[in-house]
Structure formats: C-alpha cells, structure tokens
Write an enzyme that holds these catalytic residues in place. Structure first.
Site, PDB file in Angstrom:
ATOM      1  N   HIS A  85      44.500  45.411  28.258  1.00  0.00           N
ATOM      2  CA  HIS A  85      43.771  45.122  29.558  1.00  0.00           C
ATOM      3  C   HIS A  85      42.185  45.179  29.252  1.00  0.00           C
ATOM      4  CE1 HIS A  85      43.152  43.500  32.947  1.00  0.00           C
ATOM      5  NE2 HIS A  85      41.890  43.396  32.947  1.00  0.00           N
ATOM      6  N   GLU A  86      41.885  46.992  29.124  1.00  0.00           N
ATOM      7  CA  GLU A  86      40.660  46.622  29.468  1.00  0.00           C
ATOM      8  C   GLU A  86      40.119  46.450  27.773  1.00  0.00           C
ATOM      9  OE1 GLU A  86      39.445  47.490  32.023  1.00  0.00           O
ATOM     10  OE2 GLU A  86      40.647  47.906  33.394  1.00  0.00           O
TER      11      GLU A  86
ATOM     12  N   GLU B  88      39.604  38.093  34.090  1.00  0.00           N
ATOM     13  CA  GLU B  88      40.210  39.215  34.267  1.00  0.00           C
ATOM     14  C   GLU B  88      41.905  38.369  33.518  1.00  0.00           C
ATOM     15  OE1 GLU B  88      40.550  42.188  35.103  1.00  0.00           O
ATOM     16  OE2 GLU B  88      38.147  42.043  35.557  1.00  0.00           O
TER      17      GLU B  88
ATOM     18  N   HIS C 248      38.889  43.174  27.834  1.00  0.00           N
ATOM     19  CA  HIS C 248      37.486  42.702  27.768  1.00  0.00           C
ATOM     20  C   HIS C 248      36.802  42.813  26.694  1.00  0.00           C
ATOM     21  CE1 HIS C 248      38.181  42.243  32.254  1.00  0.00           C
ATOM     22  NE2 HIS C 248      38.665  43.008  32.342  1.00  0.00           N
TER      23      HIS C 248
END
Length: 421
Positions: free
Chosen positions: A277-278, A357, A281
């Site tokens: 997930h990070e 997100e 970004h």
C-alpha cells in the site's frame, strides 16, 4: 471589547453544544443493515467490551477534535480584541532595535500564551488516550514532546512571521503572491528535512530488524521499480498501542516507515499488504500530487487572507486595535484566518486523500493478491485504535484522510484478484 468577548465566548459555547448534540445525541454511527454480518461488521471481529470502548473513545476523541480545532483561533481573537497583541508589539519594539529580534520577541509572547492556554486541552487528549490504553507514553515523555513541539513550532513560525511582515510592508498589493512563491521552496525544504532532522527528535528510526521480512518487502519494491534499499522501523510502542505505516520525505530522503507495533500485532502477509500500500503511494506519486494540491490551495488561501485582512482592518480596525496588515500586532489575525480557511477546506483535502488511499489499496491487492490479509489488516487496525468502522458523516468529512474501515473492508472483500497471464 466586552461585547466582542461575550459574542466570541457565546459563539464557541453554542458551537460546542451543537457538536455534542451531533456526536452524542443525533448520530449513532451504526452500520447499514446490508453490512450486518459481513467482514465490515465490527461485531464479527470485536468483543462486546471492545465495541463499547470503541464507541465511547471515538465519540470523546471526535468531540475533543471539534472543540480544539477552533480553540487557537479563539485565543488569537482574544489577543486582538483585548489589545494584548498590541502590547506584545510595544514590548518587542521597546526591547530590540533589529527587526528579526523584534519579531522573535513578539512571537515568543504569542507562542507562550497560546501554548500555556492550549496545554490543558492537549493534556485532556493525552489523558483520554491513556484511559483507553491507546497511549503507553509516560507523562515525562509526553511533556518532552510538548516542549519539542513548542520550540520547533516557535522557530518555524518566527521565520515565517518575519518573512511575512517584511513582504507585507514591501509589496503592499502583491505580498500574498510573493509569500506563495517563497512558500514553494520552503515547503519542499521542510519535507526534505523532516525524515532526517525533525522526526528523529521524537522517536528512534532504524532499518527493519527482521531481515527476512525486509527482503520480502524489497522484492515487492523491485517488482514496482522502486529503488528502495531499506525499510525503516520506529519504536512507537513506547508511546502508543495503535498501528501505522507511512511514506515520508521527498527525493533521496524518502522513507517507508513501519511502526514497531504494526510488526508486533500483524502477521507477515498483512505487513506485506501494508508495505505494498505504501509503495502504491510512491509509484503513483501521491506525495507530489499532494504537494501540488497544497500549493494551489495555499495560493487561493493567501489571496483570500489578504482580502479579508484588508476588509477587517478597514471596517473593524479600531475594535481589533489594528492600523495596517504590516503591523506585528496583525500577525494573530493572519494566522486566525489561515486556520479558519484550512479547517473549512479540510473536507476537500480529505476527499482527495481518500481517493489516493483507495487507489493505494487497489495497488496493494494487485501486488499481493491476498484480499483475506487485506481485510484482516483493516480489522486489526480498527481494533488496535478503537476506531469506529462507520463514523458519522461530519466526522468523516473533517477527520478522515482515509476511507472508513467499513468502506475499505467492503471493497477489499469484494475485490477479485485478476489472474496472471
């Protein structure tokens, strides 16, 4: 002055009553009926006691947030209408000949008064987190963080105040544009320094100790074409029992950081989902999109503040005890207006953040192919932070930079992982 003070106190009191009615009497945050019994239903992964504590803590935390958000504006307003801001200016002008020293003296008194009045409010938040076992931080450590906050904030704000007053005096009509132009390199510089200079003042950062896990995370980074050499771990267990992971910094100082509480409470495949997930970004350049959005909003905000300051001083200058925007005494008015506009724009910035997100969640599930781990991760995050999975709409708009846990669990639970060719 008495009328203005009375109106300010009464307005703040009525605002507090409305927030109390909304959070404790009007909204219940219950799930839609069609979500009952699904993985998004907290009854499926929380005990009865945990459900009760989650509701209690969330309501109190949200109430405190909405009360404290305008509290600093209220202090700035009191400084203006009581004439304290003007007195601080006279003290500064009487104690120093050099402009930068005058600004430093003036802003020290403003900062000291603001910090002293805000400290009890911050302590209530700290006590609330301790009561519900979210905070594990000793009082001495908490006070140390408050002192660090004060001096870092004072140093940065003194510099900003000095530049701002100089620009207002030099460019009376276009100072807002000059301030915005200078804010671009300053913001980038702060973001570049934050991971290596500011964050270590609060916590210890070090490369991930679990080298096997780090190797698996770096494998995902390699698949995503991310030139990562380390994943960083931070000792947040000394301060909290909740979990988190984030991307910080820009350029060569970019870091992917895992709280040690996350490592302690989640399984390996759940940690890999968070890391993916990070990385999402990073791959989708959300940091830079966020910077661009911030700069656009700040351009509009500075223009509006300039117009509002001139209008207020023109029509209410006597009551605010101000003659021109270029006074040191006018600085509380500037930061009051900035605070109000920032708060008013938070539903917009939060909405954009929630979109980012969600796209990072989608990226993570594509990279890991493990939707069960994704669902369990969100359930554990809600459990550790005593977060409501479906907060009231007003709370969501003003507080949630992430989708609600109910939203995240449901679109993860319904996500079909595409088959590899």
């Amino acid at each position: 002055m008495r009328r203005w003070l009375t109106a300010a106190v009464l307005g703040y009191f009525l605002y507090g009553l409305f927030i109390y009615w909304y959070l404790f009497l009007s909204s219940d945050g219950s799930l839609p009926q069609y979500l009952e019994g699904t993985p998004a239903d907290p009854k499926t992964f929380l005990t009865g006691r945990e459900l009760l504590l989650s509701e209690e803590y969330s309501r109190k935390k949200d109430f405190l947030f909405f009360l404290t958000a305008p509290f600093e504006w209220f202090i700035y307003l009191v400084l203006l209408i009581t004439g304290l801001s003007g007195k601080f200016q006279k003290w500064a002008e009487g104690t120093a000949r050099y402009f930068i020293v005058r600004v430093a003296v003036f802003w020290f008194w403003v900062s000291l008064l603001t910090a002293a009045l805000s400290l009890p409010v911050h302590y209530i938040g700290y006590g609330l987190a301790k009561e519900y076992h979210i905070s594990t931080q000793p009082f001495s450590s908490w006070m140390k963080d408050q002192l660090i906050d004060f001096w870092i904030g004072y140093a940065i704000m003194t510099l900003l105040a000095a530049v701002l007053v100089f620009l207002i005096r030099k460019y009376k009509r276009r100072w807002w544009l000059a301030a915005w132009i200078l804010s671009i390199p300053f913001s980038l510089f702060l973001m570049f320094l934050q991971p290596v200079l500011l964050d270590p003042l609060y916590n210890d950062f070090y490369p991930l100790k679990d080298k096997e896990l780090e190797a698996k995370i770096l494998q995902i980074a390699e698949r995503a074409d991310i030139p990562a050499e380390h994943v960083y771990e931070v000792n947040m267990s000394e301060k909290t029992s909740s979990m988190n992971a984030y991307v910080t910094g820009i350029g060569s100082n970019s870091r992917i950081v895992l709280w040690d509480t996350t490592l302690q409470k989640l399984k390996e495949n759940e940690i890999l989902f968070i890391m993916a997930h990070e990385m999402g970004h990073y791959v989708m350049k959300h940091i830079y999109v966020g910077i661009a959005g911030y700069l656009l909003l700040s351009l509009a905000g500075l223009f509006l503040v300039k117009q509002l300051m001139e209008w207020l001083i023109s029509f209410r200058g006597k009551r605010l005890q101000l003659d021109s925007p270029g006074q040191l005494a006018a600085l509380p008015l500037f930061f009051l207006l900035i605070g109000v506009l920032s708060f008013a724009s938070s539903p917009l910035t939060n909405a954009v953040s929630r979109m980012q997100e969600k796209s990072a969640d989608m990226y993570a599930i594509e990279m890991t192919g493990d939707k069960e781990a994704a669902v369990r991760t969100f359930q554990e995050l809600a459990k550790s932070g005593l977060s409501r999975v479906n907060p009231p709409e007003l709370v969501k708009q003003f507080r949630y930079a992430h989708p609600t846990m109910a939203e995240r669990i449901m679109y993860m639970d319904g996500w079909t992982v595409p088959e590899e060719e």
